[in-house]
Design an enzyme around this catalytic site. Sequence first.
Site, mmCIF file in Angstrom:
data_model
loop_
_atom_site.group_PDB
_atom_site.id
_atom_site.type_symbol
_atom_site.label_atom_id
_atom_site.label_comp_id
_atom_site.label_asym_id
_atom_site.label_seq_id
_atom_site.Cartn_x
_atom_site.Cartn_y
_atom_site.Cartn_z
ATOM 1 N N ARG A 56 1.005 -1.308 0.280
ATOM 2 C CA ARG A 56 -0.092 -0.082 -0.129
ATOM 3 C C ARG A 56 1.011 1.325 -0.020
ATOM 4 N NH1 ARG A 56 -3.201 -1.699 5.367
ATOM 5 N NH2 ARG A 56 -1.060 -2.390 5.630
ATOM 6 N N HIS A 84 2.297 -8.211 2.010
ATOM 7 C CA HIS A 84 0.840 -8.177 2.434
ATOM 8 C C HIS A 84 0.384 -6.690 1.918
ATOM 9 C CE1 HIS A 84 1.235 -5.384 5.715
ATOM 10 N NE2 HIS A 84 2.453 -5.933 6.256
ATOM 11 N N CYS A 85 -1.005 -6.707 1.809
ATOM 12 C CA CYS A 85 -1.507 -5.300 1.518
ATOM 13 C C CYS A 85 -2.503 -5.061 2.569
ATOM 14 C CB CYS A 85 -2.313 -5.188 0.223
ATOM 15 S SG CYS A 85 -3.247 -6.558 -0.168
ATOM 16 N N SER A 86 -3.811 -4.809 2.390
ATOM 17 C CA SER A 86 -4.871 -4.923 3.429
ATOM 18 C C SER A 86 -5.149 -6.438 4.001
ATOM 19 C CB SER A 86 -6.000 -4.191 3.001
ATOM 20 O OG SER A 86 -5.745 -2.822 2.812
ATOM 21 N N THR A 130 -1.783 -8.154 -3.019
ATOM 22 C CA THR A 130 -0.634 -9.274 -2.557
ATOM 23 C C THR A 130 -0.816 -10.460 -3.491
ATOM 24 O OG1 THR A 130 -1.290 -8.710 0.007
ATOM 25 C CG2 THR A 130 -0.362 -10.677 -0.460
#
Length: 750
Positions: free
Chosen positions: A315, A411-413, A419
Site C-alpha cells: 500500500r 501483504h496489503c490490507s 498481495t
Amino acid sequence: MEKTRVAKVEDVTLARRGEQVVGTLHLTPHHIIFSHIPPQPVSTQAQGAVVRPRELWITYPIISFCTYRPTPAVSRQPSSIRLRCRDFTFVCFYFTAESRARDVYESIKSWTCKIGRVDRLYAFSFQPPTPERELDGWGLYDVRKELARQGVGRDGCGWRISQINSDYGFSPTYPALFAVPNNISDNTINYAGKYRSRARIPVLTYLHPVNNCSITRSSQPLVGFRGNRSIQDEKLLAAIFATTRSERPLANFTPPNLESESSSSTQGEPPCSQTLSEITDAEELEDKLLASVEEPEDRPHIYGAQQHNLIVDARPTVNALAMQAVGLGSENMDNYKFATKAYLGIDNIHVMRNSLNMVVDALKDSDLTPLGPNRDQLTKSGWLKHISGILEGASLIARQVALQHSHVLIHCSDGWDRTSQLSALSQICLDPYYRTMEGFMVLVEKDWLSFGHMFRQRAGHLNSEKWFQIENERIGGDSGRGSSETSGAGKALENAFLSAKGFFNRENTSRDSLGETDAETGEYESDNPGSKKFSPTPRTVVAEKEITNPKETSPVFHQFLDATYQMLYQYPTRFEFNERFLRRLLYHLYSCQYGTFVFNSEKERVNMKAKERTRSVWDYFIARKEQFLNPKYDPNIDDNQRGKERLVFPQIDEVRWWSQAFGRTDVEMNGGHLTGAFQASSLEESGTERAPVVTGVQTANQSLDVGVTGNQTPLPTNRLSVVTSGISSLSFSTGKEKTRGIKQVGVEMQ
C-alpha cells in the site's frame, strides 16, 4: 427467476466499429445471441453454396453497462440498446419497434440482475463439448504435490504442512493446508492468527529451490493506534526468516506463558495487548527473542552480508497509516528488528477501478464509430502507470529472493488483491515452471484460488441495476466513475480511509468470511464534515439473493494478466503459452461458463461442491492446447548463456498497451512504430507521475517516507538497484534525479 419478455426479435440491426448488419436477436437464460448471414460474393451465390450464419454470443455477467434509448418524439431515429462488456466488446442494437426494444431491455436487465445466487450462474448448467468431457481440470493443482516440487518436506528445508485449517475454522479464506516453519507449533499459529486480519497469517507460497529463501504472504496486522503487538506473530515471522540458517535458533525457544496461555482471553480484545500484560518482563523476553535471531559474529554466514529480509507492504504509506486509526495498520518495525519494511505505493481497488473506467471512456464509442480511442484520455487514465508499479514491485521481490538471497513477506490490507498480484508475478520472474502453461495454471490455482480472492465481487458476476439506464440517466449512478481525475493529498487520504471498510466501530474478530466486508471499501454516513462517521458498506443481501456492490468491483485479476502479457511481450521465448491464452482467460474470468472464477475461496468451492457441479476452466485450455502454445518458446534453461537464464525481470520502460485485450489494434493503442518507452515518456508529457517502486523504507531505527515529511532526498536514476542497496544500507544517495518525474523520497529519523 422471471421469464423473459421476448425470446426472439427479427430485423435487428447490430452496429459495431462503425459497421452495421441486420439479423436476429435471441435471448436465452444465459446468453444474448445475435445471428446474421454475412454478405457473399456473386460467384459464391451463383454456385448455390450453403452459407452458415455468423453469431455473436454475450453472456449476461459480462455486461458492464446497458443503455436503452427510446425513439425520440421529434425524431425518426430507431430505438436502441447499447451494451458495454467487461471483455471490451461494445455493441449497439437498433430496433424497428420501440415496444420490442423495451421488452428486450427489460429482459436483459431481468436475466442479468436477478440471478440472485451464485448457483444460478451459467457454470451450473453448462454442458461441455466432447473434447472437454473426459478432462478434469479440477485435479490439476494439488497443494502437497506443488509444495513437494518446491522442496517442502526434503531434509533441512525447514518447513512443514500444517492442518490447523483443515476444516476452514481457523481462517475461512485460507486454504485447508499451508506450509509454516518446522519449529512453529499449531498452538502458536492459533494465537498469531488473532493478530492478522481474518487470521491470514504469514505462510509459505514459494520456496526458492537454490537458496531455500521464501516468499510468504499474509494480511495486515491489527496494530491500531495503541500500537498492539503479538509475540507469536513476531516469533512466526522470525522463524520464517531463519529457515535458511544451518542452525535454527528459534527451534527450542518458546516465550514464557505463550504456549500454555489460558484460553479465557476475550476474542474481541486485541490479543497481543493481553498477552504482553501477562508477561512479567516483556523487555527481557524481547531481548531473548531478538538475540535468538541475530547471527553471532563468529558464526559463518551462508549468504554472507547479502541477506536482508524484507516485509513488503503493497500500500501507499498514507493508506497504511490511516488504517491504524481503525484498528489495523502495518508492522511496527521496533518489534521486527530482524527485517526491513518497504511500502510499494500501489493504489487500492477504487483507484484501479477509476483508472479502468477512464480507459473504457476512451473506447466506449467504438460501437458507433470506426475512429480510434482518445489517446489523451488513455494517458490520463494512469493505467500504464499502475501496471508499471505492480511490475516494479514484483521485480523488487524477485530480486530480493534470487539475488539478495533473502526472505520476503508480502501483504496489503486483507492480502487477497495486491498481495496476489505481487506474489504471483514475482514467482513468474523466479521460476520457469510458472512460465509453462501447466505451471501458470497451477500458479493461478495456488495464489488466486486457494489463497482466496473476491472474484465474485471484483468481477461483478451478480451484476447490479445501477449499471442499467434509460435515456442516458444513470440509475443510482456509479460514484467511482470520473473520480480518478481528482488528485492531491485529499484524494489520497480519502482513498486511504475507504480502505478501512468494516473495521471502524466494529469488533474485528479477524476471522470474517470472505463474502462479507473486504477491508477495501466503505463510505461516510454524513456529508457534514463535523459529523462524519466511517461505517462499513454491508454486503448487499436480500433474503437469499445477492447483487454486486459496484464499489467492490475492480480489475485486480485483469491487471495481473496485463502484467503477465508485458513480460510475455518482452521475453517472447521464455513463455510456453501465447497472448491468446491470456486473452481467453480474461474472457472466462467474466463469462461464468466455468466454476473456476465464480467463488471467492477454497472453502466456498468445497461447500458448493464446485468440482461435482461445475467444470474447471482449465478443461477449455487443455482440450485446445495447440491453440495456446507459443511457437517461439525455448524451454532450455542455462544461467551461463544470455537469454536463457532462469530469471526474467520486467523492463519497466517497455510497458505498453495490451491492445488486443481492449479490442483494438496495436497501431490504435500504441501508435504502431512507437515503442513502449514512448508510452512511458508520454506520461511525463501529460503530467502523470510514474509510480515509484517504494514510497518508504522502514526499520527499527530509520524510515523513509514519500510526501510525509518535509525533508526531501532525490531518488537516483537507477531506482531498482538503489532500492535494493537502500534496503541493505538504509540510505539513498543524493545524485541528481532526471528521469520520468519520479516522486522524491523524504528521510525521517525515528
